[in-house]
Design a protein around this motif. Structure first.
Motif, PDB file in Angstrom:
ATOM      1  N   ARG A 201       2.769  -3.613  12.430  1.00 59.62           N
ATOM      2  CA  ARG A 201       4.061  -4.824  13.008  1.00 59.62           C
ATOM      3  C   ARG A 201       2.776  -5.643  12.797  1.00 59.62           C
ATOM      4  NH1 ARG A 201       6.235  -1.627  17.661  1.00 59.62           N
ATOM      5  NH2 ARG A 201       3.938  -2.064  18.045  1.00 59.62           N
ATOM      6  N   ARG A 202       3.144  -6.359  13.215  1.00 60.40           N
ATOM      7  CA  ARG A 202       2.350  -7.747  12.941  1.00 60.40           C
ATOM      8  C   ARG A 202       2.646  -8.308  14.996  1.00 60.40           C
ATOM      9  NH1 ARG A 202       2.619 -11.767   9.815  1.00 60.40           N
ATOM     10  NH2 ARG A 202       1.878 -13.352  11.016  1.00 60.40           N
ATOM     11  N   ALA A 203       1.187  -8.573  15.243  1.00 63.43           N
ATOM     12  CA  ALA A 203       1.375  -8.343  16.935  1.00 63.43           C
ATOM     13  C   ALA A 203       1.881  -9.937  17.162  1.00 63.43           C
ATOM     14  CB  ALA A 203       0.004  -8.850  16.659  1.00 63.43           C
ATOM     15  N   ASP A 204       2.641 -10.984  16.689  1.00 68.58           N
ATOM     16  CA  ASP A 204       2.900 -12.557  17.050  1.00 68.58           C
ATOM     17  C   ASP A 204       3.865 -12.239  17.214  1.00 68.58           C
ATOM     18  OD1 ASP A 204       2.734 -12.279  14.366  1.00 68.58           O
ATOM     19  OD2 ASP A 204       1.865 -14.345  14.772  1.00 68.58           O
ATOM     20  N   ALA A 205       5.093 -11.191  16.590  1.00 64.73           N
ATOM     21  CA  ALA A 205       6.242 -10.846  15.727  1.00 64.73           C
ATOM     22  C   ALA A 205       6.431  -9.378  16.054  1.00 64.73           C
ATOM     23  CB  ALA A 205       6.653 -11.491  15.018  1.00 64.73           C
ATOM     24  N   THR A 206       6.103  -9.202  16.772  1.00 61.75           N
ATOM     25  CA  THR A 206       6.832  -7.006  17.467  1.00 61.75           C
ATOM     26  C   THR A 206       7.684  -6.813  16.533  1.00 61.75           C
ATOM     27  OG1 THR A 206       7.445  -7.908  19.543  1.00 61.75           O
ATOM     28  CG2 THR A 206       4.772  -7.259  19.345  1.00 61.75           C
ATOM     29  N   ASP A 207       9.405  -7.824  16.059  1.00 62.31           N
ATOM     30  CA  ASP A 207      10.161  -6.946  15.914  1.00 62.31           C
ATOM     31  C   ASP A 207      10.278  -7.324  14.212  1.00 62.31           C
ATOM     32  OD1 ASP A 207      10.509  -9.388  15.914  1.00 62.31           O
ATOM     33  OD2 ASP A 207      12.202  -9.386  15.903  1.00 62.31           O
ATOM     34  N   PHE A 208       8.429  -7.512  13.667  1.00 65.81           N
ATOM     35  CA  PHE A 208       8.176  -7.678  12.396  1.00 65.81           C
ATOM     36  C   PHE A 208       7.868  -6.697  11.450  1.00 65.81           C
ATOM     37  CE2 PHE A 208       9.288 -12.487  11.807  1.00 65.81           C
ATOM     38  CZ  PHE A 208      10.546 -12.638  12.487  1.00 65.81           C
ATOM     39  N   TRP A 209       7.809  -6.361  10.289  1.00 64.44           N
ATOM     40  CA  TRP A 209       7.030  -4.447  10.189  1.00 64.44           C
ATOM     41  C   TRP A 209       6.803  -5.181   8.480  1.00 64.44           C
ATOM     42  CZ3 TRP A 209       5.086  -0.140  11.555  1.00 64.44           C
ATOM     43  CH2 TRP A 209       5.943  -0.054  13.410  1.00 64.44           C
ATOM     44  N   GLN A 210       5.793  -5.096   8.030  1.00 63.96           N
ATOM     45  CA  GLN A 210       5.767  -5.299   6.891  1.00 63.96           C
ATOM     46  C   GLN A 210       4.128  -4.798   6.404  1.00 63.96           C
ATOM     47  OE1 GLN A 210       4.369 -10.037   8.493  1.00 63.96           O
ATOM     48  NE2 GLN A 210       1.542  -9.115   7.713  1.00 63.96           N
ATOM     49  N   SER A 211       4.118  -5.470   5.294  1.00 68.84           N
ATOM     50  CA  SER A 211       3.084  -5.136   3.840  1.00 68.84           C
ATOM     51  C   SER A 211       1.685  -5.807   5.014  1.00 68.84           C
ATOM     52  CB  SER A 211       3.212  -4.657   2.497  1.00 68.84           C
ATOM     53  OG  SER A 211       4.488  -4.059   2.622  1.00 68.84           O
ATOM     54  N   VAL A 212       0.707  -5.818   3.736  1.00 69.59           N
ATOM     55  CA  VAL A 212      -0.558  -6.702   4.260  1.00 69.59           C
ATOM     56  C   VAL A 212      -0.487  -7.960   3.751  1.00 69.59           C
ATOM     57  CG1 VAL A 212      -3.019  -6.706   3.762  1.00 69.59           C
ATOM     58  CG2 VAL A 212      -1.847  -4.992   4.539  1.00 69.59           C
ATOM     59  N   THR A 213      -0.789  -8.966   4.119  1.00 67.48           N
ATOM     60  CA  THR A 213      -0.494 -10.496   3.836  1.00 67.48           C
ATOM     61  C   THR A 213      -1.476 -11.258   4.223  1.00 67.48           C
ATOM     62  OG1 THR A 213       0.608 -10.733   5.386  1.00 67.48           O
ATOM     63  CG2 THR A 213       2.390  -9.864   3.898  1.00 67.48           C
ATOM     64  N   GLY A 214      -1.589 -11.749   3.643  1.00 67.56           N
ATOM     65  CA  GLY A 214      -2.935 -13.119   4.016  1.00 67.56           C
ATOM     66  C   GLY A 214      -2.752 -14.232   2.786  1.00 67.56           C
TER      67      GLY A 214
ATOM     68  N   GLY B 172      -7.555   1.790  -7.706  1.00 68.25           N
ATOM     69  CA  GLY B 172      -6.032   1.450  -7.240  1.00 68.25           C
ATOM     70  C   GLY B 172      -5.309   0.754  -6.957  1.00 68.25           C
ATOM     71  N   LEU B 173      -6.441  -0.737  -6.686  1.00 67.94           N
ATOM     72  CA  LEU B 173      -5.644  -2.279  -6.267  1.00 67.94           C
ATOM     73  C   LEU B 173      -4.948  -2.956  -7.461  1.00 67.94           C
ATOM     74  CD1 LEU B 173      -4.516  -4.485  -4.318  1.00 67.94           C
ATOM     75  CD2 LEU B 173      -7.665  -5.312  -4.879  1.00 67.94           C
TER      76      LEU B 173
ATOM     77  N   ILE C  25       1.159  -1.167  -0.229  1.00 68.89           N
ATOM     78  CA  ILE C  25      -0.283   0.224  -0.218  1.00 68.89           C
ATOM     79  C   ILE C  25       0.919   1.493  -0.257  1.00 68.89           C
ATOM     80  CG2 ILE C  25      -1.967   1.128   1.326  1.00 68.89           C
ATOM     81  CD1 ILE C  25      -2.682  -1.225   2.138  1.00 68.89           C
ATOM     82  N   TYR C  26       0.720   1.936  -1.077  1.00 67.02           N
ATOM     83  CA  TYR C  26       1.703   3.263  -0.690  1.00 67.02           C
ATOM     84  C   TYR C  26       1.030   4.541  -1.401  1.00 67.02           C
ATOM     85  CZ  TYR C  26       1.401   2.189  -5.795  1.00 67.02           C
ATOM     86  OH  TYR C  26       1.360   2.333  -7.587  1.00 67.02           O
ATOM     87  N   THR C  27       1.358   5.842  -1.592  1.00 59.63           N
ATOM     88  CA  THR C  27       0.967   6.939  -2.036  1.00 59.63           C
ATOM     89  C   THR C  27       1.416   7.495  -3.215  1.00 59.63           C
ATOM     90  OG1 THR C  27       2.262   7.994  -0.479  1.00 59.63           O
ATOM     91  CG2 THR C  27       0.501   7.957   0.723  1.00 59.63           C
TER      92      THR C  27
ATOM     93  N   GLY D 297      -0.729  -4.500  -5.467  1.00 61.79           N
ATOM     94  CA  GLY D 297      -0.134  -2.771  -5.433  1.00 61.79           C
ATOM     95  C   GLY D 297      -1.392  -1.838  -4.954  1.00 61.79           C
ATOM     96  N   LEU D 298      -1.627  -1.782  -3.876  1.00 57.96           N
ATOM     97  CA  LEU D 298      -2.818  -0.536  -3.645  1.00 57.96           C
ATOM     98  C   LEU D 298      -2.096   0.548  -3.298  1.00 57.96           C
ATOM     99  CD1 LEU D 298      -5.155  -0.677  -3.572  1.00 57.96           C
ATOM    100  CD2 LEU D 298      -5.235  -0.761  -0.597  1.00 57.96           C
ATOM    101  N   VAL D 299      -2.586   1.977  -4.463  1.00 54.84           N
ATOM    102  CA  VAL D 299      -2.253   3.421  -4.239  1.00 54.84           C
ATOM    103  C   VAL D 299      -3.417   4.077  -3.426  1.00 54.84           C
ATOM    104  CG1 VAL D 299      -3.424   3.787  -6.425  1.00 54.84           C
ATOM    105  CG2 VAL D 299      -1.416   5.422  -5.424  1.00 54.84           C
ATOM    106  N   VAL D 300      -3.219   5.015  -2.292  1.00 62.55           N
ATOM    107  CA  VAL D 300      -4.183   5.398  -1.710  1.00 62.55           C
ATOM    108  C   VAL D 300      -3.885   7.576  -1.508  1.00 62.55           C
ATOM    109  CG1 VAL D 300      -4.955   3.484  -0.683  1.00 62.55           C
ATOM    110  CG2 VAL D 300      -3.185   5.351   0.672  1.00 62.55           C
ATOM    111  N   PRO D 301      -4.594   7.741  -1.257  1.00 59.88           N
ATOM    112  CA  PRO D 301      -4.449   8.867  -1.743  1.00 59.88           C
ATOM    113  C   PRO D 301      -3.650   9.581   0.395  1.00 59.88           C
ATOM    114  CG  PRO D 301      -7.023   9.090  -1.288  1.00 59.88           C
ATOM    115  CD  PRO D 301      -6.046   7.510  -1.490  1.00 59.88           C
TER     116      PRO D 301
END
Length: 159
Positions: A26-39, A73-74, A15-17, A106-110
């Motif tokens: 930041r993941r709740a189950d691994a607080t040192d892990f920053w990421q984009s949306v995954t699933g 935008g997706l 997700i980007y502007t 990718g998802l562009v957002v305002p």
């Protein structure tokens, strides 16, 4: 109730502007892990675009489903990553499943798009310039997708 195994087919949504600031969560189950949306797909018949829109809404509160103002935008970036499932999350998959296939969007957002996190999944969010966001990601495939962002959307930057 027994939770079903995860399907080893997932999405990564960067997700980007327009200024190329990238949202990291930041993941709740691994607080040192920053990421984009995954699933992962909820069911095998769910197409990747539906999975991407669902995961974005579930994880950030941003609605980019078909028929919404952000739907255009997706973008499917036509990229797939196949990787070994991290041992810490292996138990979520059926016995013998060791690899996941990730489809990249990718998802562009305002600028200023509000983010509402699902606290069971993520504890913080931040918008960073694309290079900084790539450096902050724990996942090599996520970092690589972010580094490809300018090329994928046709923006030229000096190295």
């Amino acid at each position: 109730m027994v939770k079903p195994y995860k399907i080893p087919l997932s999405v990564l949504v960067v997700i980007y502007t327009p200024a190329l600031d990238v949202l990291l969560i930041r993941r709740a189950d691994a607080t040192d892990f920053w990421q984009s949306v995954t699933g992962s797909k909820d069911r095998a018949s769910e197409d990747f675009r539906q999975t991407a829109a669902r995961e974005v809404r579930e994880e950030t509160g941003i609605d980019c489903a078909s028929g919404t103002t952000l739907a255009s935008g997706l973008r499917d970036w036509g990229l797939e990553n196949v990787y070994d499932i991290y041992p810490r999350w292996q138990h979520r998959y059926a016995p013998g499943v060791t690899r996941n296939t990730e489809h990249v969007f990718g998802l562009v957002v305002p600028p200023g798009t509000p983010v509402t996190l699902n606290p069971r999944e993520h504890t913080a969010s931040q918008w960073l310039p694309w290079r900084e966001a790539a450096d902050r990601c724990f996942s090599p495939s996520n970092a690589e997708a972010i580094l490809m962002l300018p090329k994928l959307i046709g923006v030229k930057f000096a190295a």
